[in-house]
Motif scaffolding. Structure first.
Motif: not given
Length: 343
Positions: A145-149, A320-329
Motif C-alpha cells: 500500500q505504500e508504493p500504491a499511495y 512522501k516516500q522519505q516520510a514513509i521510510l522514516d516513519g513520519s507518514f
C-alpha cells in the motif's frame, strides 16, 4: 651400466596403484561432498491456482527461482491447480518430503489449513487473509500500500480530466487496501479527483479487464489503475496512461505505463528459508516483510516517463516516500470495498 638408482618395475606398479587409489579416493570424497551438498538443499514446493505469468504469483515464483539458481533450494511447483485439486496437490508435495510449501490459499483456506494440521513437521507459508495457525501455518500478503499511495499521487498529477479508473480482480482485503491507498494518494494531489471502480470477478482474465477499462475510458477516464492484466492494453489502444501493480510492465508498455507499485517477495522468502533451515519455523504473519522498509515493495523507476511527469509532482512523491521510510507518514490500511465516486 648400473640401474640401482632406477625404480624397479614392481615399485612403479605399486606407485601407480597408490596413485590410482588416491585419485579414486578423491573422486569418492568429491562425490560424497556433492551428494551432501544436494542433501543440504532445502526441498521447497509451491502450488498456484493461476499461471506463473500472473502478476501476483509471478513474484513468488521469481523469488523461489532465484533461491534455486543460487543453489539454496530444490524447487518444484504446480500451476493452474483448480480449487477442487488444491488439497490433493498439497498432500502430494508434503508426502514427497518438501520441507516448505507455499501457495495462495485465498479461495481454499480450509483445505490448506487442514493439510497443514496433518503434516505438522512441514512448514506452510500461504497467501491468506486469515491469521497464522499453530504450529506450522504462516501467512503472507503483498502489503504494498505504500508504493500504491505514491503511484496514486503520480496518477493525479498525470490526469487532465481528473477522472481515474480502477480495475481489480475481486474486492477482497488484499486488493481493496491497495486501491484505497492509491485513491488516497491521488486525493492528496487533487482533492476533487473522481474514481470509477470495477471488479471483473477473476484473477486472470485479460480480455475481461480490457473491456472494463474500455468502458471507463468511454466515460472520460484518462488514467487507469491496472490491478489486473489487460487494463494497460486498453489504455495503449486508446492513447491513455496506466499505473501498474505488483510488477513493472513499462518495458512492455513504454508509452503507456507511467509507474508501478512493485512487490518484492525475496525478503519474505529469505526469512522463511532461514527459519526452516534453523529448525524454528513457526506460525507467523509475514506481511511486514512486504513493506518498503524491508525492501519488500518499492516504487518502480519512472523510466520513459521521467521527463513527462511534472517536476512538482516528482518532488512531492520523493518527499512522501522519505516520510514513509522514516516513519513520519503511515499509509492507512483500509480493507473495505472501494466504491466509485464518479458522477
Amino acid at each position: 651400466m648400473k640401474f640401482e638408482n632406477l625404480p624397479s618395475f614392481a615399485g612403479l606398479a605399486r606407485r601407480r596403484v597408490l596413485t590410482l587409489g588416491v585419485a579414486a579416493a578423491g573422486l569418492f570424497v568429491m562425490s560424497g561432498w556433492a551428494q551432501a551438498q544436494d542433501a543440504a538443499k532445502l526441498k521447497v514446493a509451491a502450488v498456484y491456482t493461476v499461471p506463473v505469468e500472473q502478476q501476483w504469483v509471478s513474484r513468488i515464483h521469481k523469488a523461489l527461482t532465484a533461491a534455486r539458481d543460487k543453489g539454496e533450494i530444490e524447487y518444484v511447483f504446480s500451476e493452474n491447480v483448480n480449487n477442487a485439486d488444491y488439497e490433493r496437490v498439497l498432500r502430494q508435495y508434503a508426502e514427497q518430503g518438501n520441507k516448505l510449501i507455499l501457495g495462495e490459499a485465498f479461495a481454499v483456506e480450509s483445505a490448506a489449513r487442514k493439510v497443514a494440521k496433518d503434516y505438522p513437521e512441514t512448514a506452510f507459508l500461504m497467501g491468506s487473509s486469515g491469521k497464522p495457525q499453530k504450529p506450522n501455518f504462516s501467512v503472507f500478503d503483498n502489503y504494498i500500500q505504500e508504493p500504491a499511495y505514491l503511484t496514486g499521487m503520480i496518477a493525479a498529477g498525470m490526469s487532465q480530466s481528473g477522472k481515474i479508473g480502477l480495475v481489480g480482480g475481486y474486492p477482497i482485503p488484499e486488493v481493496n487496501r491497495l486501491m484505497h491507498a492509491f485513491m488516497a494518494g491521488a486525493q492528496e494531489i487533487n482533492p476533487n479527483v473522481t474514481f470509477t471502480v470495477s471488479f471483473i470477478g477473476s484473477w486472470f482474465d485479460p480480455p475481461k479487464a480490457k473491456e472494463a477499462a474500455f468502458a471507463m475510458i468511454d466515460k472520460g477516464v484518462d488514467v487507469l489503475y491496472a490491478e489486473r492484466f489487460g487494463v494497460s492494453d486498453a489504455a495503449k489502444e486508446r492513447g491513455k496512461v496506466a499505473i501498474g501493480n505488483v510488477v513493472d510492465t513499462q518495458p512492455q508498455y513504454p508509452e503507456t505505463v507511467v509507474a508501478s507499485a512493485l512487490w518484492n517477495m525475496e525478503p519474505t522468502i529469505e526469512h522463511a528459508l532461514s527459519a526452516v533451515k534453523a529448525g524454528n519455523f513457526s506460525a507467523e504473519d509475514y506481511g511486514q516483510y512486504s513493506l518498503m522498509k524491508y525492501k519488500g515493495s518499492e516504487l518502480a523507476p519512472l523510466g520513459t516517463f521521467e521527463s513527462k511527469v511534472p517536476e512538482d509532482i516528482k518532488a512531492k512523491v520523493q518527499a512522501k516516500q522519505q516520510a514513509i521510510l522514516d516513519g513520519s507518514f503511515v499509509v492507512k490500511v483500509n480493507d473495505s470495498e472501494p466504491k466509485s465516486s464518479a458522477k
